[in-house]
Each structure stands twice: as C-alpha cells, then as structure tokens.
Design an enzyme around this catalytic site. Structure first.
Site, PDB file in Angstrom:
ATOM      1  CG  HIS A  81     -45.361 -17.531 -32.374  1.00  0.00           C
ATOM      2  ND1 HIS A  81     -46.457 -18.308 -32.205  1.00  0.00           N
ATOM      3  CD2 HIS A  81     -45.363 -16.634 -31.361  1.00  0.00           C
ATOM      4  CE1 HIS A  81     -47.113 -17.904 -31.134  1.00  0.00           C
ATOM      5  NE2 HIS A  81     -46.472 -16.891 -30.604  1.00  0.00           N
ATOM      6  CE1 TYR A 212     -51.946 -15.447 -42.139  1.00  0.00           C
ATOM      7  CE2 TYR A 212     -50.613 -17.375 -41.593  1.00  0.00           C
ATOM      8  CZ  TYR A 212     -50.753 -16.000 -41.700  1.00  0.00           C
ATOM      9  OH  TYR A 212     -49.705 -15.182 -41.369  1.00  0.00           O
ATOM     10  N   PRO A 305     -51.987  -6.195 -44.437  1.00  0.00           N
ATOM     11  CG  PRO A 305     -53.441  -5.769 -42.657  1.00  0.00           C
ATOM     12  CD  PRO A 305     -53.343  -5.671 -44.146  1.00  0.00           C
ATOM     13  CE  LYS A 309     -42.846 -10.863 -44.881  1.00  0.00           C
ATOM     14  NZ  LYS A 309     -41.770 -11.479 -44.124  1.00  0.00           N
ATOM     15  CE1 TYR A 397     -46.586 -15.566 -42.429  1.00  0.00           C
ATOM     16  CE2 TYR A 397     -45.561 -17.194 -41.004  1.00  0.00           C
ATOM     17  CZ  TYR A 397     -46.591 -16.321 -41.267  1.00  0.00           C
ATOM     18  OH  TYR A 397     -47.635 -16.209 -40.384  1.00  0.00           O
TER      19      TYR A 397
HETATM   20  P1  RFL Z   1     -46.783   4.908 -38.523  1.00  0.00           P
HETATM   21  O1  RFL Z   1     -46.777   3.809 -37.522  1.00  0.00           O
HETATM   22  O2  RFL Z   1     -48.077   5.272 -39.179  1.00  0.00           O
HETATM   23  O3  RFL Z   1     -46.180   6.181 -37.790  1.00  0.00           O
HETATM   24  C1  RFL Z   1     -46.219   7.469 -38.368  1.00  0.00           C
HETATM   25  C2  RFL Z   1     -46.177   8.486 -37.253  1.00  0.00           C
HETATM   26  O4  RFL Z   1     -46.199   9.797 -37.846  1.00  0.00           O
HETATM   27  C3  RFL Z   1     -47.142  10.608 -37.175  1.00  0.00           C
HETATM   28  N1  RFL Z   1     -47.624  11.640 -38.103  1.00  0.00           N
HETATM   29  C4  RFL Z   1     -47.214  12.921 -38.071  1.00  0.00           C
HETATM   30  N2  RFL Z   1     -46.365  13.569 -37.266  1.00  0.00           N
HETATM   31  C5  RFL Z   1     -46.164  14.886 -37.516  1.00  0.00           C
HETATM   32  N3  RFL Z   1     -46.797  15.576 -38.512  1.00  0.00           N
HETATM   33  C6  RFL Z   1     -47.651  14.945 -39.357  1.00  0.00           C
HETATM   34  N4  RFL Z   1     -48.264  15.621 -40.323  1.00  0.00           N
HETATM   35  C7  RFL Z   1     -47.886  13.562 -39.155  1.00  0.00           C
HETATM   36  N5  RFL Z   1     -48.663  12.642 -39.774  1.00  0.00           N
HETATM   37  C8  RFL Z   1     -48.484  11.479 -39.128  1.00  0.00           C
HETATM   38  C9  RFL Z   1     -48.225   9.638 -36.723  1.00  0.00           C
HETATM   39  O5  RFL Z   1     -48.989  10.147 -35.635  1.00  0.00           O
HETATM   40  C10 RFL Z   1     -47.401   8.410 -36.348  1.00  0.00           C
HETATM   41  O6  RFL Z   1     -46.997   8.446 -34.992  1.00  0.00           O
HETATM   42  O7  RFL Z   1     -45.761   4.640 -39.716  1.00  0.00           O
HETATM   43  P2  RFL Z   1     -44.343   3.819 -39.735  1.00  0.00           P
HETATM   44  O8  RFL Z   1     -43.445   4.281 -38.639  1.00  0.00           O
HETATM   45  O9  RFL Z   1     -43.895   3.862 -41.123  1.00  0.00           O
HETATM   46  O10 RFL Z   1     -44.752   2.315 -39.337  1.00  0.00           O
HETATM   47  C11 RFL Z   1     -45.545   1.543 -40.214  1.00  0.00           C
HETATM   48  C12 RFL Z   1     -46.370   0.548 -39.408  1.00  0.00           C
HETATM   49  O11 RFL Z   1     -47.102   1.241 -38.402  1.00  0.00           O
HETATM   50  C13 RFL Z   1     -47.343  -0.247 -40.310  1.00  0.00           C
HETATM   51  O12 RFL Z   1     -46.706  -0.643 -41.499  1.00  0.00           O
HETATM   52  C14 RFL Z   1     -47.864  -1.517 -39.597  1.00  0.00           C
HETATM   53  O13 RFL Z   1     -48.666  -1.173 -38.487  1.00  0.00           O
HETATM   54  C15 RFL Z   1     -48.660  -2.369 -40.570  1.00  0.00           C
HETATM   55  N6  RFL Z   1     -49.285  -3.531 -39.923  1.00  0.00           N
HETATM   56  C16 RFL Z   1     -48.549  -4.676 -39.668  1.00  0.00           C
HETATM   57  N7  RFL Z   1     -47.220  -4.715 -39.947  1.00  0.00           N
HETATM   58  C17 RFL Z   1     -46.466  -5.823 -39.631  1.00  0.00           C
HETATM   59  O14 RFL Z   1     -45.252  -5.822 -39.884  1.00  0.00           O
HETATM   60  N8  RFL Z   1     -47.026  -6.927 -39.024  1.00  0.00           N
HETATM   61  C18 RFL Z   1     -48.356  -6.979 -38.705  1.00  0.00           C
HETATM   62  O15 RFL Z   1     -48.814  -7.971 -38.147  1.00  0.00           O
HETATM   63  C19 RFL Z   1     -49.177  -5.826 -39.026  1.00  0.00           C
HETATM   64  N9  RFL Z   1     -50.482  -5.778 -38.694  1.00  0.00           N
HETATM   65  C20 RFL Z   1     -50.627  -3.478 -39.549  1.00  0.00           C
HETATM   66  C21 RFL Z   1     -51.211  -4.626 -38.914  1.00  0.00           C
HETATM   67  C22 RFL Z   1     -51.404  -2.324 -39.747  1.00  0.00           C
HETATM   68  C23 RFL Z   1     -52.725  -2.299 -39.359  1.00  0.00           C
HETATM   69  N10 RFL Z   1     -53.452  -1.103 -39.607  1.00  0.00           N
HETATM   70  C24 RFL Z   1     -54.230  -0.434 -38.643  1.00  0.00           C
HETATM   71  C25 RFL Z   1     -53.190  -0.346 -40.810  1.00  0.00           C
HETATM   72  C26 RFL Z   1     -52.524  -4.602 -38.517  1.00  0.00           C
HETATM   73  C27 RFL Z   1     -53.300  -3.456 -38.736  1.00  0.00           C
HETATM   74  C28 RFL Z   1     -54.738  -3.511 -38.294  1.00  0.00           C
END
Ligand code: RFL
Length: 401
Positions: A81, A212, A305, A309, A397
């Site tokens: 994109h 947006y 979100p 980032k 961005y």
């Molecule tokens: P994660 O993905 O939460 O992974 C952590 C892992 O650790 C496990 N865990 C454990 N394992 C062992 N023992 C424990 N006690 C544990 N506790 C937890 C979990 O099961 C999991 O597998 O963290 P990580 O790797 O730091 O990644 C971060 C990202 O997932 C997060 O920042 C993004 O999803 C945020 N986010 C977005 N980020 C973007 O860059 N672009 C986006 O468009 C975007 N959209 C979003 C998002 C997050 C969202 N939510 C649900 C918060 C949209 C949404 C709706």
C-alpha cells in the site's frame, strides 16, 4: 516437542517467553546466528496461529524479514500500500505517502499469518518451541544463570530450563515484566480518554486504501486485512460495552460515519466474526529489562492501534535483542548494554506519533468537542496543503529507517 513432553530439566543459552511476533523473531534470528534457545508459549500452536490482530507491516520490517529469508509467503500474499484516505465532513482526501518517503510502502499481511510463518521457520530448522507451557515462572534473574519453570499442560509434567538470558516477549499481561522486583522499573502510562470498538468482518474491503473518517459522532476507520476480511474501528465513550453494539448498529454507524457527501460509495457488509472493546491506552516501561531479563514488544510497551505501530515495534525490538545477544556470544556486550535505550528511542517516537494522530482523528462528541474538532480539521488540512507537513507525516506513518 514430543508427545511425552520436554526433558524435565534442560539447559540453553536464551529462554524466550512467548511465541508472538517479538518472541518468534528473537528465536528465529538467534537460531540463524547459531545461538541456542528455547521458546515457551502458554497457548497451543493452533491458538497463536489463528489470533487475529495487526495487519500493517512497515517497509523496513519487511526488508528485515526478507534479509533473514522469512518473507517468502508474505511476498506472495501481502498487498503493498502506498496511500491512505482521510474523510472529513463527507469529503475524501488521499495522501500518497509512499511518493513522499522514497517509494517505501506498507504491506497488509495479517499478524496470524506472520506468526504462522515464523513458527514454521523456527520448527523447520529444528527449533525447540514448547506450547501449552502453564504457570511459567522466572527465577534468579539477578544471577548469571537464571531459570524458567513451567508445567507442560499436555502431560502435566513440571519442567525447568536453565539459561544465560531470558527474553521476556510475553505481551502486556505476561509474567516477565511482573517478575522484576518492585521499584526496579519506571512505568509511564496514559489513557487517551476514548474507547474503540474493534470489529473484524468476513467482508471484502470497500476501499483500496485505509480510510480514517473524522465525523461529528466520532471517528470511524476502515482497515484492510485480506480480499475477504476487513477490520473496522468505531470511536466510543469510555465505559461503553460490546453489549451495546449489536451488528445492525455497527453497520449503521459505519455507514453514517464513513459516508461520502458528493460521491457514490457503498460499504460492503458481511458476517461479523469478532467484536472487542479496546481500552485506548499507552504504556512504556523503562528500562526494558532487569538483570538477565530483557523485555521486547508489548511486554515492555503498548500503544494504541492508531498508526499501526505495535507489531512493528515488537519486531524491531526482537531484531535488536537477537542481534545484541548474538554479539554477546561473539564477545561484545556493547549492543546488549544499549538495547533498552536503542529500542526506547523508537518506542517514544511512535508513541508521540500515535498520540498526535489520535488527537487529529478524535474529538469528544457534542458541543464540548466542537473546538477540538476544529483543531483536528486544521491539523489534517495542514498535512493536506503543506508538502513539508505531508512528508513528515509520511516518514512517521511508514516508519523511520
Ligand atoms: P503478543 O502478540 O501479545 O505475544 C505474546 C505471546 O506471549 C504469550 N504469553 C505467554 N507465554 C508463556 N507464559 C506466559 N505467562 C504468557 N503470557 C503470554 C501469549 O500467548 C502470546 O503468544 O506480543 P508481542 O509479540 O510483543 O507482539 C505485539 C503485537 O501483538 C501487538 O503490538 C499488535 O497486535 C498491536 N496491534 C497492531 N500493531 C500494528 O503494528 N499494526 C496494526 O495494525 C495493529 N492492529 C493491534 C491491532 C492490536 C490489537 N489488539 C487486539 C490489542 C489491532 C488490534 C485489535
């Protein structure tokens, strides 16, 4: 991992807690560098490979994945994109951000697909990834030989991993940050005073680029995920609940807030597969570690979100941490010593950008928000009319190199 479960006591160089984007990139890059590691993950493989979340990956991150041979499927499936669209008062304004920042692009690739690729790459090279690790606890982080204990939920057996370092990549609610002694970390948190209803729908996108929309009733966003799935966001008041948002209300509100005044545009609807109320808050911990524990990704910082980032920061941290640990085993601790500071610089830059964009896109509904709405529109008009402001937006961005 075998059916009989892992050895009750094992030894490795780095124990990685969590198989999300941060943990999996640390593990894959360590393995490529020849540094032994073990990953422990609380959930099953199927769960982590199906958890939908982020979808926008920065150009710089994709190039990093390519460099390490981890982007083959992404390159086949992801859409690139180059622009986004703002809608104010029913009029659309497109920003071709790619042209403003050296042709760099965003890649739309769902987080669960990337996690699937990273799990396959790690296991495919013989990596040790232990799913269903319950009750993970970290010990002796202040010593040179910490350890991790847990119970293998599949077999009920207790296990211990002795290691040199722990990479805490277990997200915001994980055990890693909570294992640091009280007072050793400084926490910064901020609530943005709004909620977002986050909706995932089995609906083809109604747009070629992210939308947006600034509307008197609140922000609405149309994000892209795949040719059959779209994510939508709706600004809601703090304290609102998913129970107040039956599917018909979601679609009616999206149609209203995304509507165009002088053009025909149709929102393609479809079955809603997920609805969540997101508490729009930001959090950063400093430093990103303690003793032999180094935190990465959401374990150290969360960001709303807005601006997409979170996952990109998690992957950036993971890359920096793997590189620093590999350098340690090659005889230099300079990168490890600078790890927290290096990552925090990017984290705060992204927090500032995300906050700036949040202010631009949201204003309190009703009369009280009228002044802020005018400011939001003025901010957007500035980007739309000033090439310098537009270039600064594009750099943030798309993610600074
Ligand atoms: P994660 O993905 O939460 O992974 C952590 C892992 O650790 C496990 N865990 C454990 N394992 C062992 N023992 C424990 N006690 C544990 N506790 C937890 C979990 O099961 C999991 O597998 O963290 P990580 O790797 O730091 O990644 C971060 C990202 O997932 C997060 O920042 C993004 O999803 C945020 N986010 C977005 N980020 C973007 O860059 N672009 C986006 O468009 C975007 N959209 C979003 C998002 C997050 C969202 N939510 C649900 C918060 C949209 C949404 C709706």
């Amino acid at each position: 991992m075998t059916n009989s479960g892992p050895d009750p006591v094992s030894a490795t160089k780095v124990a990685v807690i969590g198989a999300g984007p941060a943990g999996l990139i640390v593990a894959n890059l360590l393995r490529k560098a020849g540094v032994d590691c073990v990953v422990v993950e609380r959930h099953t493989r199927a769960y982590v490979e199906q958890r939908p979340r982020a979808g926008m990956i920065e150009h710089r991150v994709v190039e990093m994945l390519r460099r390490h041979g981890l982007a083959d499927r992404l390159d086949q499936m992801a859409d690139a994109h180059t622009s986004c669209e703002f809608r104010i008062d029913g009029r659309r304004h497109e920003i071709d951000y790619s042209a403003l920042y050296g042709g760099r692009r965003h890649y739309v690739y769902p987080q669960q697909e990337l996690v699937t690729d990273l799990v396959a790459a790690f296991l495919g090279t013989g990596g040790d990834l232990r799913f269903q690790a319950e009750g993970v606890r970290l010990h002796d982080l202040d010593t040179e030989r910490p350890s991790v204990t847990y119970t293998d939920a599949a077999t009920g057996r207790a296990a211990r991993i002795d290691c040199d370092f722990v990479a805490g990549c277990d997200g915001f609610h994980g055990v890693s940050r909570a294992s640091v002694p009280a007072g050793a970390l400084t926490e910064y948190s901020h609530h943005h005073g709004i909620n977002w209803l986050s909706v995932l729908a089995a609906a083809p996108p109604s747009t070629r680029s992210v939308i947006y929309a600034i509307h008197p009733d609140g922000f609405a966003g149309h994000m892209l995920r795949s040719s059959t799935v779209s994510r939508f966001y709706l600004q809601c008041p703090v304290g609102d609940s998913v129970d107040n948002w039956p599917d018909e209300r979601v679609w009616a509100e999206l149609r209203k807030r995304l509507a165009l005044r002088d053009e025909r545009w149709t929102l393609t609807e479809g079955p809603i597969t997920e609805k969540r109320m997101l508490d729009m808050r930001s959090f950063v911990v400093e430093p990103m570690g303690h003793g032999r524990l180094h935190l990465a990704g959401d374990a150290a910082h969360v960001i709303t979100p807005v601006g997409g980032k979170g996952m990109n920061l998690a992957l950036h941290d993971g890359e920096r941490l793997a590189e620093a640990l590999a350098a340690h085993y090659a005889g230099s601790d300079a990168l490890l010593g600078a790890y927290s500071e290096t990552c925090l610089r990017r984290v705060w830059r992204c927090q500032e950008f995300s906050r700036w964009m949040t202010e631009m896109l949201h204003a309190p509904a009703g009369e009280g928000g009228a002044f802020q709405r005018r400011l939001a529109v003025a901010r957007l008009e500035h980007i739309l009319s000033s090439p310098v402001a537009a270039a600064a937006f594009a750099e943030d961005y798309l993610g600074q190199d």
